[in-house]
Design an enzyme around this catalytic site. Structure first.
Site, PDB file in Angstrom:
ATOM      1  N   SER A 145      13.003   5.227  -1.614  1.00 10.57           N
ATOM      2  CA  SER A 145      11.700   4.923  -1.026  1.00 10.57           C
ATOM      3  C   SER A 145      11.275   6.048  -0.093  1.00 10.57           C
ATOM      4  CB  SER A 145      11.835   3.621  -0.226  1.00 10.57           C
ATOM      5  OG  SER A 145      10.710   3.432   0.602  1.00 10.57           O
ATOM      6  N   TYR A 157      16.516  -2.211   6.166  1.00 13.64           N
ATOM      7  CA  TYR A 157      16.158  -1.966   4.760  1.00 13.64           C
ATOM      8  C   TYR A 157      16.129  -0.467   4.482  1.00 13.64           C
ATOM      9  CZ  TYR A 157      13.153  -1.051   0.766  1.00 13.64           C
ATOM     10  OH  TYR A 157      12.662  -0.537  -0.405  1.00 13.64           O
ATOM     11  N   LYS A 161      18.565   2.301   2.025  1.00 16.71           N
ATOM     12  CA  LYS A 161      18.136   3.295   1.018  1.00 16.71           C
ATOM     13  C   LYS A 161      18.809   4.636   1.299  1.00 16.71           C
ATOM     14  CE  LYS A 161      15.600   0.697  -1.470  1.00 16.71           C
ATOM     15  NZ  LYS A 161      16.130   0.279  -2.762  1.00 16.71           N
TER      16      LYS A 161
HETATM   17  P1  NAD Z   1      11.599  -7.060  -6.630  1.00 10.81           P
HETATM   18  O1  NAD Z   1      12.164  -7.896  -5.553  1.00 10.81           O
HETATM   19  O2  NAD Z   1      10.402  -7.540  -7.360  1.00 10.81           O
HETATM   20  O3  NAD Z   1      12.737  -6.713  -7.704  1.00 10.81           O
HETATM   21  C1  NAD Z   1      14.092  -6.635  -7.370  1.00 10.81           C
HETATM   22  C2  NAD Z   1      14.858  -7.484  -8.372  1.00 10.81           C
HETATM   23  O4  NAD Z   1      16.250  -7.364  -8.078  1.00 10.81           O
HETATM   24  C3  NAD Z   1      14.503  -8.963  -8.330  1.00 10.81           C
HETATM   25  O5  NAD Z   1      14.246  -9.427  -9.644  1.00 10.81           O
HETATM   26  C4  NAD Z   1      15.735  -9.629  -7.738  1.00 10.81           C
HETATM   27  O6  NAD Z   1      15.920 -10.939  -8.250  1.00 10.81           O
HETATM   28  C5  NAD Z   1      16.817  -8.670  -8.162  1.00 10.81           C
HETATM   29  N1  NAD Z   1      18.002  -8.665  -7.295  1.00 10.81           N
HETATM   30  C6  NAD Z   1      18.044  -8.585  -5.942  1.00 10.81           C
HETATM   31  N2  NAD Z   1      19.300  -8.598  -5.511  1.00 10.81           N
HETATM   32  C7  NAD Z   1      20.086  -8.681  -6.608  1.00 10.81           C
HETATM   33  C8  NAD Z   1      21.496  -8.747  -6.814  1.00 10.81           C
HETATM   34  N3  NAD Z   1      22.353  -8.729  -5.790  1.00 10.81           N
HETATM   35  N4  NAD Z   1      21.969  -8.817  -8.077  1.00 10.81           N
HETATM   36  C9  NAD Z   1      21.114  -8.851  -9.133  1.00 10.81           C
HETATM   37  N5  NAD Z   1      19.778  -8.807  -8.994  1.00 10.81           N
HETATM   38  C10 NAD Z   1      19.285  -8.723  -7.746  1.00 10.81           C
HETATM   39  O7  NAD Z   1      11.302  -5.615  -5.976  1.00 10.81           O
HETATM   40  P2  NAD Z   1      10.523  -4.363  -6.575  1.00 10.81           P
HETATM   41  O8  NAD Z   1       9.265  -4.193  -5.803  1.00 10.81           O
HETATM   42  O9  NAD Z   1      10.475  -4.429  -8.045  1.00 10.81           O
HETATM   43  O10 NAD Z   1      11.503  -3.212  -6.103  1.00 10.81           O
HETATM   44  C11 NAD Z   1      12.515  -2.700  -6.944  1.00 10.81           C
HETATM   45  C12 NAD Z   1      13.310  -1.661  -6.190  1.00 10.81           C
HETATM   46  O11 NAD Z   1      12.429  -0.628  -5.730  1.00 10.81           O
HETATM   47  C13 NAD Z   1      14.017  -2.201  -4.941  1.00 10.81           C
HETATM   48  O12 NAD Z   1      15.263  -1.577  -4.822  1.00 10.81           O
HETATM   49  C14 NAD Z   1      13.103  -1.759  -3.817  1.00 10.81           C
HETATM   50  O13 NAD Z   1      13.792  -1.614  -2.608  1.00 10.81           O
HETATM   51  C15 NAD Z   1      12.608  -0.421  -4.343  1.00 10.81           C
HETATM   52  N6  NAD Z   1      11.323  -0.026  -3.739  1.00 10.81           N
HETATM   53  C16 NAD Z   1      10.263  -0.892  -3.787  1.00 10.81           C
HETATM   54  C17 NAD Z   1       9.075  -0.534  -3.175  1.00 10.81           C
HETATM   55  C18 NAD Z   1       7.914  -1.498  -3.181  1.00 10.81           C
HETATM   56  O14 NAD Z   1       7.024  -1.335  -2.333  1.00 10.81           O
HETATM   57  N7  NAD Z   1       7.831  -2.455  -4.082  1.00 10.81           N
HETATM   58  C19 NAD Z   1       8.946   0.707  -2.537  1.00 10.81           C
HETATM   59  C20 NAD Z   1      10.038   1.581  -2.553  1.00 10.81           C
HETATM   60  C21 NAD Z   1      11.235   1.199  -3.154  1.00 10.81           C
HETATM   61  N1  UFG Z   2      -1.374  -3.897   6.057  1.00 15.20           N
HETATM   62  C1  UFG Z   2      -2.373  -4.614   6.688  1.00 15.20           C
HETATM   63  N2  UFG Z   2      -2.391  -5.968   6.511  1.00 15.20           N
HETATM   64  C2  UFG Z   2      -1.466  -6.626   5.756  1.00 15.20           C
HETATM   65  C3  UFG Z   2      -0.454  -5.872   5.106  1.00 15.20           C
HETATM   66  C4  UFG Z   2      -0.418  -4.500   5.293  1.00 15.20           C
HETATM   67  O1  UFG Z   2      -3.220  -4.054   7.385  1.00 15.20           O
HETATM   68  O2  UFG Z   2      -1.531  -7.848   5.658  1.00 15.20           O
HETATM   69  C5  UFG Z   2      -1.348  -2.428   6.239  1.00 15.20           C
HETATM   70  C6  UFG Z   2      -0.073  -1.955   6.923  1.00 15.20           C
HETATM   71  O3  UFG Z   2      -0.206  -2.040   8.321  1.00 15.20           O
HETATM   72  C7  UFG Z   2       0.016  -0.527   6.397  1.00 15.20           C
HETATM   73  C8  UFG Z   2      -0.603  -0.610   4.995  1.00 15.20           C
HETATM   74  O4  UFG Z   2      -1.362  -1.822   4.976  1.00 15.20           O
HETATM   75  O5  UFG Z   2      -0.779   0.303   7.175  1.00 15.20           O
HETATM   76  C9  UFG Z   2       0.434  -0.678   3.893  1.00 15.20           C
HETATM   77  O6  UFG Z   2       1.363  -1.702   4.199  1.00 15.20           O
HETATM   78  P1  UFG Z   2       2.440  -2.236   3.146  1.00 15.20           P
HETATM   79  O7  UFG Z   2       3.231  -3.290   3.832  1.00 15.20           O
HETATM   80  O8  UFG Z   2       1.762  -2.588   1.874  1.00 15.20           O
HETATM   81  O9  UFG Z   2       3.305  -0.953   2.841  1.00 15.20           O
HETATM   82  P2  UFG Z   2       4.214  -0.070   3.810  1.00 15.20           P
HETATM   83  O10 UFG Z   2       3.780   1.333   3.615  1.00 15.20           O
HETATM   84  O11 UFG Z   2       4.249  -0.578   5.187  1.00 15.20           O
HETATM   85  O12 UFG Z   2       5.646  -0.375   3.221  1.00 15.20           O
HETATM   86  C10 UFG Z   2       6.019   0.174   1.982  1.00 15.20           C
HETATM   87  C11 UFG Z   2       7.100  -0.668   1.295  1.00 15.20           C
HETATM   88  C12 UFG Z   2       8.356  -0.654   2.091  1.00 15.20           C
HETATM   89  C13 UFG Z   2       8.777   0.734   2.432  1.00 15.20           C
HETATM   90  C14 UFG Z   2       7.624   1.450   3.112  1.00 15.20           C
HETATM   91  C15 UFG Z   2       7.918   2.893   3.404  1.00 15.20           C
HETATM   92  O13 UFG Z   2       6.641  -1.997   1.150  1.00 15.20           O
HETATM   93  O14 UFG Z   2       9.368  -1.224   1.295  1.00 15.20           O
HETATM   94  O15 UFG Z   2       6.497   1.434   2.225  1.00 15.20           O
HETATM   95  O16 UFG Z   2       8.153   3.570   2.211  1.00 15.20           O
HETATM   96  F1  UFG Z   2       9.825   0.721   3.285  1.00 15.20           F
END
Ligand code: NAD
Ligand code: UFG
Length: 339
Positions: free
Chosen positions: A125, A150, A154
């Site tokens: 991330s 969290y 990573k």
């Molecule tokens: P998500 O929660 O939708 O998907 C994660 C999946 O992993 C889920 O289906 C959950 O059931 C499964 N899971 C969790 N723990 C597990 C375990 N111990 N064993 C087996 N399965 C397990 O999340 P996502 O948004 O699809 O994110 C996927 C990956 O990308 C995550 O590692 C997340 O940290 C990373 N990531 C997400 C974002 C974001 O904003 N969505 C940003 C940066 C990185």
């Molecule tokens: N925001 C609002 N109102 C809301 C939700 C979010 O104003 O109800 C704003 C936040 O303050 C931020 C922007 O929208 O300024 C984006 O927020 P998100 O929560 O959608 O995303 P972030 O960038 O804060 O977080 C994301 C991922 C995290 C990761 C982080 C840094 O969700 O997992 O990027 O990479 F850690």
């Protein structure tokens, strides 16, 4: 064609990646414990791809459950999405986050090493960059101590995989640092389905749009940005999924540690997102200004040049695609996946 184990393949990014893997001719196998997803996604994936994607119910922390997959299949590569991802929850439950994300990843890497699978792609991330000294962020921007458990998981998994690669030089370790994934598959059959009140901006916007929530709170309008709201690099989840396919195409069996930012390179403010969303739904989306949210960085966007030069990948979808597809998913599934 190569068989790819997709941990967390029932989740938001994993499910979209499974679709693009099938389209590209790979054979994905999903491994998930449904801790943050629902079994209904499997039928939706069948509908989109026309294929029964093999599925294993299991937890990455349980070695035997992982070993079973490797014993029953020849796994060429692992794309590792499984993990917990809520920043606020991680502050309240740090040990659960280290257990799931770090111990789970360690168990997975041990099984891979012991079973001779040497290709590892990890969902990292942009959070590893912390509060950036300057933007856009390149892969050489400093990785800083995270401001929440969290984020630290990573960083820890990145280091662990790098150390493993040093010890086992024929490993191909790819660390993909995602910026802000949004959007959904154009079919409207799969999308983001957070449990409870969404933490992230886009699912909050879509739930306001369909009337599940009354209005959006914009966290802070006094930041040092042109309109006072925070800036992020929102990337369509299908573009992100294609980034994984590009990484597999180029890096499978290429030993080393490969690090890429997956973003668009464009920063949009929260107000830009609200305006784009209002356009997509044809009326102004209800919103109010609220105090800053603790831990938010002011601005964060990628320099995605390295991924284009090395992998031939770049994000193609526009902000309009992101808002339209997110809205389409939520409209078709107002309560998300219903089981
Ligand atoms: P998500 O929660 O939708 O998907 C994660 C999946 O992993 C889920 O289906 C959950 O059931 C499964 N899971 C969790 N723990 C597990 C375990 N111990 N064993 C087996 N399965 C397990 O999340 P996502 O948004 O699809 O994110 C996927 C990956 O990308 C995550 O590692 C997340 O940290 C990373 N990531 C997400 C974002 C974001 O904003 N969505 C940003 C940066 C990185
Ligand atoms: N925001 C609002 N109102 C809301 C939700 C979010 O104003 O109800 C704003 C936040 O303050 C931020 C922007 O929208 O300024 C984006 O927020 P998100 O929560 O959608 O995303 P972030 O960038 O804060 O977080 C994301 C991922 C995290 C990761 C982080 C840094 O969700 O997992 O990027 O990479 F850690």
């Amino acid at each position: 064609m190569a068989t790819i184990l997709v941990t967390g393949g029932a989740g938001y990014i994993g499910s979209h990646t499974v679709v693009e893997l099938v389209k590209a001719g790979y054979e994905p196998i999903i491994f998930d414990n449904f801790s943050n997803s629902k079994p209904a996604v499997l039928a939706r994936l069948h509908k989109i791809t026309g294929k029964n994607i093999p599925f294993y119910s299991g937890d990455i922390r349980v070695r035997e459950q992982l070993e079973k997959v490797f014993d029953e299949n020849k796994i060429d590569a692992v794309i590792h999405f499984a993990g917990l991802k809520a920043v606020g929850e991680s502050v309240k439950k740090p040990l659960e986050y280290y257990d799931n994300n770090v111990n789970g990843s360690r168990t997975l890497l041990m099984v891979m090493r012991d079973k001779g699978c040497k290709n590892f792609i990890f969902s990292s991330s942009a959070t590893v960059y912390g509060e950036p000294d300057s933007v856009p962020l390149t892969e050489n921007s400093p990785v800083k101590r995270a401001n929440c458990p969290y984020g630290q998981t990573k960083i820890d998994v990145e280091y662990m995989a790098e150390e493993l690669q040093k010890a086992c030089p024929d490993f191909s370790v790819t660390l993909l640092r995602y910026f802000n994934p949004v959007g959904a598959h154009e079919s409207g059959l799969i999308g983001e389905d957070p449990r409870g009140i969404p933490n992230n901006l886009m699912p909050y916007l879509t739930q306001v749009a369909v009337g599940r929530l009354p209005y959006l709170n914009i966290f802070g309008n006094d930041y040092p940005t042109p309109d006072g709201t925070c800036i992020r690099d929102y990337i369509h989840v299908v573009d992100l999924a294609l980034g994984h396919v590009a990484a597999l195409n180029k890096l499978m069996n290429v030993p080393g540690v490969h690090i890429y930012n997956l973003g668009t390179g464009i920063g949009y403010s929260v107000l830009d997102m609200v305006n784009a969303f209002s356009k997509a739904i044809g009326h102004e989306l209800p919103h109010k200004f609220a105090p800053r949210r603790a831990g938010d960085v002011v601005q964060c966007y990628a320099d995605p040049k390295k991924a284009f030069e090395d992998l031939g990948w770049k994000a193609l979808k526009t902000l309009e695609d992101m808002t339209a597809d997110s809205y389409n998913w939520q409209k078709n599934n107002p309560q998300g996946y219903e089981d």
